[in-house]
Design an enzyme around this catalytic site. Structure first.
Site, short mmCIF file in Angstrom:
data_model
loop_
_atom_site.label_atom_id
_atom_site.label_comp_id
_atom_site.label_asym_id
_atom_site.label_seq_id
_atom_site.Cartn_x
_atom_site.Cartn_y
_atom_site.Cartn_z
CG ASP A 169 -12.58 73.02 -50.12
OD1 ASP A 169 -13.56 72.46 -49.59
OD2 ASP A 169 -12.41 73.06 -51.35
C1 BGC Z 1 -15.39 71.26 -52.04
C2 BGC Z 1 -16.06 72.53 -51.56
C3 BGC Z 1 -17.30 72.17 -50.77
C4 BGC Z 1 -16.90 71.27 -49.62
C5 BGC Z 1 -18.07 70.84 -48.75
C6 BGC Z 1 -15.15 70.27 -50.93
O1 BGC Z 1 -14.77 69.03 -51.45
O2 BGC Z 1 -14.17 71.58 -52.67
O3 BGC Z 1 -16.41 73.34 -52.64
O4 BGC Z 1 -17.94 73.32 -50.33
O5 BGC Z 1 -16.31 70.08 -50.15
O6 BGC Z 1 -18.89 69.98 -49.41
#
Ligand code: BGC
Length: 795
Positions: free
Chosen positions: A291
């Protein structure tokens, strides 16, 4: 599978061979690589420099139009010149131009393609906002979800995107999780099957997915520094099972590891999780990405099998190069990680030079969104057939969200859409007369209040402004509107998103002003013998028991996507007969939730300053899953805690009879089939969700009263029409996870198959016998807790 009593060494060896063959077979099935691509990849890797390999394992960085410079960790300055294929997307992967390997583009989901719109207006790419995940799972309809996936995947492909960052499928452990709207259910079997259908749809379009957040990311507060402590049984049966089903049934191209630790190890740094469980046990053959800015140790991440560090920083590239030079990452590990990434790149639309149009069929996808939305709404209450209402009915429409639909949640899971159909608009489109004076007051009020809000920007991403206060209406106005309309509709709304959990007061529970509204409205309409309908435009579960008596009917519309108002009107007017059922329990009170005392976790004493992660602040904290496997209805049914609306519950405008439950055998021998006849005994065409629960015999382990094991939805049954539904059980469906043995074991004894219209309303029961204990699967001893957990037991 063998009798534990008769275990012999020889037999164990035989089992091991079987297990290896089985594992290899499933690896074979899951391998997305052709022979040709395999040898191509080998050649590419043999020509790559260490720097090139390191870059392939790290994303290009995070940069959105309009984002102030310097607020995030620096990216490799050499990458500054790489042009953006789709500005506003959340991530890019490094390519290798000299070998024809392109840069891939990753865009958020899971409610539709998310292309951030903070830049110039002429660069905006509008996308279809589909209903939120919780509504999608409320359809219990895997064929429909696959169609949503096809539309979603196609739209991503037509916009030039390679991988969508979804579906998301963490368990609804507690209703206050700020991201529950992005997730499917409190039940792993429902989550896993709905997610697999979504992946199969998206990938059918030749588009990749990233199934997230792996795993146990069940709350948002301090999400990047939260240690989730749980037994391996709870982990295996509840928090991993849905992911396992998705991997085995849909072979996702990628998985996104989560921000949190599990039992002391960051998931992105856990070899147990990413290699032993995900790859060696389940046969996953795609790649894993972190993530955004997740984890802290790039070397541990690569060694664990977390192939790609997203969105990528310069420091990570340098750390990997240095570790490879000093042997803290072996060349073999480095190459394996690169190989798995290249395997997916070769499947991607960009590598295959897909001529994307930038013109997806947004009209057709809007229709898919509307259909899915109406199929997943749940009718919670319908006294005296208050719904549906006929065209020309005069409606007094109350509540801000009636005029300003909450189409989906906030954060990365939002969608930049061209329009949103409100309930007011949807009702008007269906020929319902919405009181105009009242509409005008709401619309004017909302316009004025919205103008006061800060402009949406990357900085409001994890900090959206609080909801606009309800419009104040005088007592005389309630009476006047009730007099001139036939029926009242009041919409209650809730929104939430990543980075923050919800709270009990004024969120899970209604606000004082909402309660006042409801009481006054109920009084105004009921004193004239007219009805009041409540519509719930919410992302997650709220309290309903204390106020539901004010309503004659309650329609749970969740966050239904951009066509939500039309879909709500379709159900309210009876154009669509509601067939959604609850994917998560609605408790009577917050304290009735098994994790109420263990949410959102406790902050640990530290001198550490709050650190920022993607504009997110976190301090070290931990959360102990003391409820163990007793999540949602597993808790309610076992401990006899009556909910307001139980798991699997939902009304229809018609009725169904269940008959002729038949099991294929009275003894379990490798498989059990169940069939049941469903007949529409009412006057309206409708669909019924059929739920199979299993009660396992008490063996050496504590067992929930019953667990969902299979489900299906009928086709649209005309009045009087029947359909026979077939469901089946595999050995794993009978088994529980035995921590001592590190195995899934089904205990010998009588199993009760319960076919229900809900988890409480069981319509037919039959039993079968399992003659001997079955060791269904031996697994790794992985991710064991480091501390003793005082876990809930039923005896
Ligand atoms: C989130 C993810 C997301 C990523 C990219 C993170 O803050 O937890 O679910 O895909 O950002 O935007």
């Amino acid at each position: 599978m063998y009798s534990t009593k008769k275990t012999s060494r020889v037999f164990c060896r035989f089992l091991l061979v079987l297990l290896i063959i089985h594992t290899q077979l499933s690896f074979g099935q899951n391998t997305p690589l052709s022979k040709e691509n395999k040898s191509k990849i080998k050649k590419i890797i043999s020509s790559m420099t260490l720097e090139e390999k390191a870059k392939m394992l790290v994303g290009i960085g995070f940069e959105l139009p309009g984002m102030p410079k310097g607020i995030l960790p620096p990216m490799d300055p050499a990458d500054d010149t790489i042009p953006y294929k789709v500005p506003g997307t959340s991530g890019r992967m490094h390519g290798l131009g000299r070998k024809g390997i392109p840069v891939l583009t990753l865009a958020d989901g899971p409610a539709g393609v998310h292309i951030w719109n903070f830049g110039p207006a002429d660069q905006v790419k509008f996308c279809t906002s589909f209903p939120n995940a919780t509504l999608l799972s409320s359809t219990w309809d895997t064929a429909l979800i696959k169609n949503v996936g096809i539309a979603f995947g196609n739209e991503a492909k037509e916009y030039g995107i390679d991988i969508v960052l979804g579906p998301a499928m963490n368990i609804h452990r507690n209703p206050l999780n700020g991201r529950n709207f992005e997730y499917y259910s409190e039940d792993p079997i429902l989550s896993g099957n709905i997610s697999a259908a979504m992946v199969n749809g998206i990938q059918q379009e030749g588009e990749g997915v990233s199934v997230k957040h792996f795993a146990a990311n069940n709350s948002e507060n301090n999400r990047t520094k939260l240690n989730a402590i749980m037994s391996t049984r709870a982990l295996r049966e509840i928090y991993l099972r849905g992911f396992e089903i998705t991997v085995k049934k849909s072979n996702p191209w990628t998985i996104m590891s989560s921000y949190n630790y599990i039992n002391g190890t960051y998931t992105s740094q856990s070899k147990d999780l990413l290699t032993d469980i995900l790859r060696n046990e389940w046969g996953f053959r795609g790649f894993v990405m972190t993530d955004w800015y997740g984890g802290v140790d790039p070397v541990a991440q690569i060694n664990a099998g977390n192939n790609l560090l997203m969105p990528g920083t310069y420091a990570q590239i340098k750390a990997i190069i240095s570790a490879a030079k000093h042997d803290s990452i072996s060349m073999k590990t480095l190459d394996e990680n690169v190989e798995q990434i290249l395997g997916i790149i070769l499947l991607s639309p960009t590598y295959n030079k897909y001529p994307y149009s930038n013109k997806p069929d947004l009209k057709a996808h809007a229709l898919v969104s509307r259909t899915a939305a109406s199929e997943g709404m749940v009718l919670l209450k319908n006294d005296k057939n208050s719904l549906p209402i006929s065209a020309n009915t005069k409606v007094g429409l109350f509540g801000n969200p009636s005029y300003d639909l909450i189409a989906g949640g906030t954060g990365s899971g939002d969608v930049t859409r061209a329009y949103t159909v409100s309930l007011a608009q949807g009702l008007k489109n269906s020929g319902i007369q919405v009181d105009e004076n009242l509409s005008n007051s709401y619309e004017q009020y909302l316009k004025t209040e919205k103008a006061k809000l800060p402009k949406a920007s990357i900085l409001t991403l994890l900090n959206p402004p609080p909801p606009i206060q309800e419009l104040v209406i005088s007592d005389s106005a309630y009476a006047e509107i009730a007099k001139k309309t036939d029926i009242g509709i009041f919409t209650l709304g809730r929104n939430a998103g990543e980075g923050k959990d919800r709270v009990v007061d004024n969120d899970f529970n209604l606000t004082l002003s909402e309660r006042m509204h409801l009481q006054k409205l109920a009084y105004a309409y009921h004193s004239l013998n007219k009805k009041l309908i409540v519509v719930l435009n919410i992302g997650g579960v709220i309290e309903t028991a204390s106020w539901r008596d004010y309503a004659d009917a309650i329609l749970l519309a969740w966050q239904p996507g951009m066509e939500g108002g039309n879909a709500m009107a379709d159900v309210i007017t009876g154009k669509v007969n509601p067939s959604g059922k609850l994917p998560s329990t609605f408790p009577i009170a917050y304290d009735d939730i098994s994790s109420a005392n263990n949410f959102p976790g406790k902050v640990l004493p530290t001198k550490e300053k709050k650190t920022f992660n993607l504009l997110d602040q976190a301090v070290p904290s931990e959360i102990t899953y003391e409820e163990g496997i007793y999540v949602g209805y597993r808790f309610n049914n076992t401990f006899k805690v009556k909910p307001a609306y139980e798991f699997g519950y939902g009304l229809s405008y018609t009725q169904f009879a269940y008959s002729d439950l038949k099991l294929s055998s009275s003894h379990f021998k490798g498989k059990m089939d169940a069939s049941i006849k469903i007949t529409n005994t009412g006057k309206t065409a409708g669909k019924e969700v059929v739920e199979l629960y299993l009660t396992a015999p008490k063996g050496s382990l504590d067992k929930p009263a019953e667990e969902l094991k299979a489900f299906a939805k009928t086709h649209l049954l005309q009045p009087g029409e029947s359909e026979t539904i077939n469901l089946s059980l595999s050995p794993k469906d009978l088994a529980s996870f035995n921590t001592k043995e590190n195995a899934w074991i089904a205990d010998a004894g009588d199993y009760l198959v319960k076919i229900g219209a809900t988890s409480e309303d069981i319509k037919a029961t039959q039993s079968f016998h399992l003659d001997q204990n079955l060791v269904v699967e031996k697994v790794h001893n992985a991710l064991a807790p480091q501390v003793k957990i005082n876990e809930l037991k039923s005896f």
